[in-house]
Write an enzyme that holds these catalytic residues in place. Structure first.
Site, mmCIF file in Angstrom:
data_model
loop_
_atom_site.group_PDB
_atom_site.id
_atom_site.type_symbol
_atom_site.label_atom_id
_atom_site.label_comp_id
_atom_site.label_asym_id
_atom_site.label_seq_id
_atom_site.Cartn_x
_atom_site.Cartn_y
_atom_site.Cartn_z
ATOM 1 N N LYS A 75 0.854 -1.204 0.000
ATOM 2 C CA LYS A 75 0.000 0.000 0.000
ATOM 3 C C LYS A 75 0.878 1.238 0.000
ATOM 4 O O LYS A 75 1.633 1.470 0.939
ATOM 5 C CB LYS A 75 -0.923 0.025 1.218
ATOM 6 N N GLU B 150 10.123 0.277 10.201
ATOM 7 C CA GLU B 150 11.107 1.336 9.945
ATOM 8 C C GLU B 150 10.415 2.640 10.297
ATOM 9 O O GLU B 150 9.548 3.101 9.555
ATOM 10 C CB GLU B 150 11.514 1.341 8.463
ATOM 11 N N CYS C 258 13.693 10.291 6.988
ATOM 12 C CA CYS C 258 13.678 9.707 8.334
ATOM 13 C C CYS C 258 15.032 9.878 9.024
ATOM 14 O O CYS C 258 15.099 9.961 10.238
ATOM 15 C CB CYS C 258 13.296 8.239 8.254
ATOM 16 N N GLU D 243 9.842 14.386 16.309
ATOM 17 C CA GLU D 243 10.196 14.477 14.893
ATOM 18 C C GLU D 243 9.276 15.486 14.203
ATOM 19 O O GLU D 243 8.070 15.440 14.380
ATOM 20 C CB GLU D 243 10.013 13.091 14.249
HETATM 21 P P1 NAD Z 1 2.482 7.669 8.666
HETATM 22 O O1 NAD Z 1 2.881 6.796 9.788
HETATM 23 O O2 NAD Z 1 1.430 8.685 8.914
HETATM 24 O O3 NAD Z 1 1.942 6.776 7.438
HETATM 25 C C1 NAD Z 1 2.731 5.778 6.855
HETATM 26 C C2 NAD Z 1 1.834 4.830 6.093
HETATM 27 O O4 NAD Z 1 0.972 4.161 6.994
HETATM 28 C C3 NAD Z 1 0.929 5.488 5.059
HETATM 29 O O5 NAD Z 1 0.864 4.659 3.920
HETATM 30 C C4 NAD Z 1 -0.414 5.529 5.770
HETATM 31 O O6 NAD Z 1 -1.514 5.542 4.881
HETATM 32 C C5 NAD Z 1 -0.383 4.256 6.572
HETATM 33 N N1 NAD Z 1 -1.209 4.227 7.773
HETATM 34 C C6 NAD Z 1 -1.594 5.280 8.543
HETATM 35 N N2 NAD Z 1 -2.302 4.821 9.605
HETATM 36 C C7 NAD Z 1 -2.357 3.473 9.502
HETATM 37 C C8 NAD Z 1 -2.942 2.445 10.291
HETATM 38 N N3 NAD Z 1 -3.615 2.711 11.412
HETATM 39 N N4 NAD Z 1 -2.789 1.164 9.891
HETATM 40 C C9 NAD Z 1 -2.101 0.861 8.772
HETATM 41 N N5 NAD Z 1 -1.537 1.796 7.975
HETATM 42 C C10 NAD Z 1 -1.657 3.090 8.338
HETATM 43 O O7 NAD Z 1 3.821 8.296 8.110
HETATM 44 P P2 NAD Z 1 4.007 9.383 6.971
HETATM 45 O O8 NAD Z 1 3.544 10.681 7.516
HETATM 46 O O9 NAD Z 1 3.427 8.879 5.699
HETATM 47 O O10 NAD Z 1 5.612 9.365 6.791
HETATM 48 C C11 NAD Z 1 6.461 10.024 7.618
HETATM 49 C C12 NAD Z 1 7.053 9.102 8.679
HETATM 50 O O11 NAD Z 1 7.719 8.000 8.060
HETATM 51 C C13 NAD Z 1 8.127 9.780 9.503
HETATM 52 O O12 NAD Z 1 7.934 9.480 10.856
HETATM 53 C C14 NAD Z 1 9.426 9.169 9.011
HETATM 54 O O13 NAD Z 1 10.476 9.208 9.922
HETATM 55 C C15 NAD Z 1 8.995 7.792 8.680
HETATM 56 N N6 NAD Z 1 9.938 7.171 7.730
HETATM 57 C C16 NAD Z 1 10.788 6.211 8.205
HETATM 58 C C17 NAD Z 1 11.711 5.616 7.346
HETATM 59 C C18 NAD Z 1 12.654 4.552 7.849
HETATM 60 O O14 NAD Z 1 13.187 3.808 7.026
HETATM 61 N N7 NAD Z 1 12.881 4.431 9.150
HETATM 62 C C19 NAD Z 1 11.757 5.994 6.016
HETATM 63 C C20 NAD Z 1 10.882 6.972 5.566
HETATM 64 C C21 NAD Z 1 9.956 7.547 6.445
#
Ligand code: NAD
Length: 496
Positions: free
Chosen positions: A178, A252, A286, A386
């Site tokens: 997704k 991650e 991230c 963050e």
């Molecule tokens: P987010 O956690 O809001 O969403 C990530 C994904 O999860 C999206 O596809 C979203 O639709 C889905 N999602 C949201 N709620 C959900 C639920 N209850 N159940 C299942 N799926 C759900 O994150 P974001 O705002 O899209 O991205 C930013 C975050 O991602 C930052 O915290 C960043 O640090 C992290 N990030 C981490 C890495 C890594 O490798 N550690 C890499 C890139 C981004």
């Protein structure tokens, strides 16, 4: 007008209900595409198609060299279509041209390296130390975990999809991936590449959507592994959901990475690198170096250079090759970042630069925020939370121990860096930092042959490297008896 559809059971097709949402270009607020949202029926079909593919002979029996060939083909096709990928990534995610070009290049490289790793991976190996003639032959055999649900964020759309799909093709798992609803375009273009590369139908299914669609996949009884990249907050929820059926989970998550400048660092490089560390993709990385720790002996000199260089950062339209800093991804993210900036001002932290929206040079229609720097202490909210925007907190430290203590004063442990001309000194500190990746005189660069992931609340498990492949494999101990007389099997005497 582009439409972003669904990739289910080898076919790119519309949502069964016709439900769609708009995707917006973050640099000017214009409509980029209509995005199909999968219905529950679509999601169920995607899971069932992944399940059928997992048990199909075609996929189960495919030789690892054939899978390696497919991975290489995927890499080549991404390269061939790189112009289209770059154009889509820029308008869909607000990436600058340079960042988008790097992401597409890195995605193609990732598949190429996965191809090599897959060809050489020992999926079955006799353990010579455990094996004893006349007693047993002991073999370690790696088998694919099963059907996976993979959920990715919006910051590096194609790269995140590549990191997830690469190990699926390498190991013989299958998946429903997704993408984030804000940035679904390049994942769907990757679906076209997978079809052309000969990936059997159902092995990879790609949908988009938000929390509802993600939760459906995570909770589905036919899903054996969940691989999630996103915020720590949602990661916690996902881990709880995965726990209901004891699903394997790789997480991650977020970061608040320390970037330590020692008093013997090359200051010209360290200043540019400190800006790169927190401004890359407008801070929406991230690994962003958002806590900048500078040793007191060079603090004033560092800050003079820092203020000079931050004022020269080229904010501009995402399509221009000269642009170094673009917008943040959405109005929602823009508001989040501005709230953190305003909160830090209210807390009394000293603003060094920026701290407001960029309205000049025709950028007022996009979600642009000036590069922003504060002097902060651990009492400030942004020390701990963050932001995911172009904002850094700077702090002075005295001793190396102070730097280590400050660096580790966080719930996160994704990355960090140390800058010094003395390698021993830098190494000593790097080893003390509680993080999955620590750079010395470098920042943000990753090597697909090496593991990537977080300590503490930055995640569980690793992607990339051999560890990233093993994350999708169960290990089976095959015990073949080499003792085939009743007298020899004296352990049976425990009963008889
Ligand atoms: P987010 O956690 O809001 O969403 C990530 C994904 O999860 C999206 O596809 C979203 O639709 C889905 N999602 C949201 N709620 C959900 C639920 N209850 N159940 C299942 N799926 C759900 O994150 P974001 O705002 O899209 O991205 C930013 C975050 O991602 C930052 O915290 C960043 O640090 C992290 N990030 C981490 C890495 C890594 O490798 N550690 C890499 C890139 C981004």
């Amino acid at each position: 007008m582009d439409e972003v559809k669904l990739y289910i059971n080898g076919e790119i097709r519309p949502s069964s209900t016709g439900e769609m949402v708009d995707s917006i270009d973050p640099s000017n607020g214009e409509l980029v595409s209509k995005v199909h949202i999968p219905s529950t029926q679509d999601l169920e079909e995607a899971v069932q198609s992944a399940k059928t593919a997992f048990y199909s002979k075609e996929w189960r029996d495919m030789d690892q060299l054939k899978r390696s060939e497919i991975l290489l083909k995927v890499s080549e096709l991404i390269k061939e279509r790189k112009r289209d990928f770059i154009a889509a990534e820029i308008k869909d995610s607000g990436s600058t041209f340079r960042k988008a070009a790097a992401d597409i290049h890195n995605s193609a490289s990732f598949f190429k390296i996965m191809s090599k790793v897959t060809a050489g991976f020992k999926f079955e190996e006799i353990d010579e130390k455990a094996t004893r003639a006349g007693f047993s032959k002991n073999t370690r055999r790696f088998e694919p975990i099963g059907v996976c649900a993979q959920i990715i964020p919006w910051n590096l759309p194609l790269q995140m999809a590549a990191w997830k799909i690469g190990p699926i093709l390498a190991t013989g798992c299958t998946t429903v991936l997704k993408s984030a609803v804000e940035t679904p375009m390049t994942a769907m273009m990757l679906a076209e590449v997978l079809i052309d590369a000969g990936v059997p139908k159902g092995v990879v299914n790609i949908v988009t959507g938000g929390a509802k669609e993600g939760a459906f996949l995570v909770n589905h009884k036919d899903i054996s592994k969940v691989a999630f990249t996103g915020s720590t907050e949602i990661g916690r929820e996902i881990l709880k959901q995965a726990a209901n059926e004891v699903k394997n989970a790789t997480l991650e998550l977020g970061g608040k990475s320390p970037n330590i400048i020692l008093d013997d660092a090359d200051l010209d490089i360290a200043v540019d690198a400190a800006l790169y560390a927190f401004l890359y993709h407008s801070g929406q990385a991230c690994t962003s170096g958002t806590r900048l720790l500078v040793q007191e002996g060079i603090y004033d000199e560092f800050m003079t250079k820092f203020k000079e260089r931050i004022a020269q950062v080229p904010l501009g339209p995402t399509q221009e090759k000269t642009t170094g800093l673009g917008p943040v991804v959405s109005k929602k993210q823009f508001d989040n970042v501005m709230n953190y900036i305003n909160k830090t001002k209210e807390e009394g932290a000293k603003l060094i630069y920026g701290g407001e929206q960029e309205l000049e040079n025709g950028l007022d229609k996009g979600f642009y925020i000036k590069p922003t720097a504060f002097e902060i202490t651990p009492d400030n909210t942004i020390w701990h939370e963050e932001i995911f925007g172009p904002v850094v907190g700077i702090t002075k430290f005295k001793t190396e121990d102070d730097a280590i203590n400050m660096a580790n004063n966080s719930i996160y442990g994704l990355a960090g860096a140390v800058w010094s001309k003395n390698e021993d000194r830098a190494l000593k500190i790097a080893k003390e930092i509680e993080a999955g990746t620590v750079w010395i005189n470098e920042y943000h660069l990753l090597n697909p042959g090496m593991p990537f992931g977080g300590y503490k609340q930055s995640g569980i498990g690793r992607e990339m490297g051999e560890e990233g492949i093993k994350a999708y494999l169960e290990v089976k101990h095959l015990w073949e008896s080499d003792c085939n007389t009743r007298e020899g099997k004296m352990w049976l005497d425990a009963i008889f």
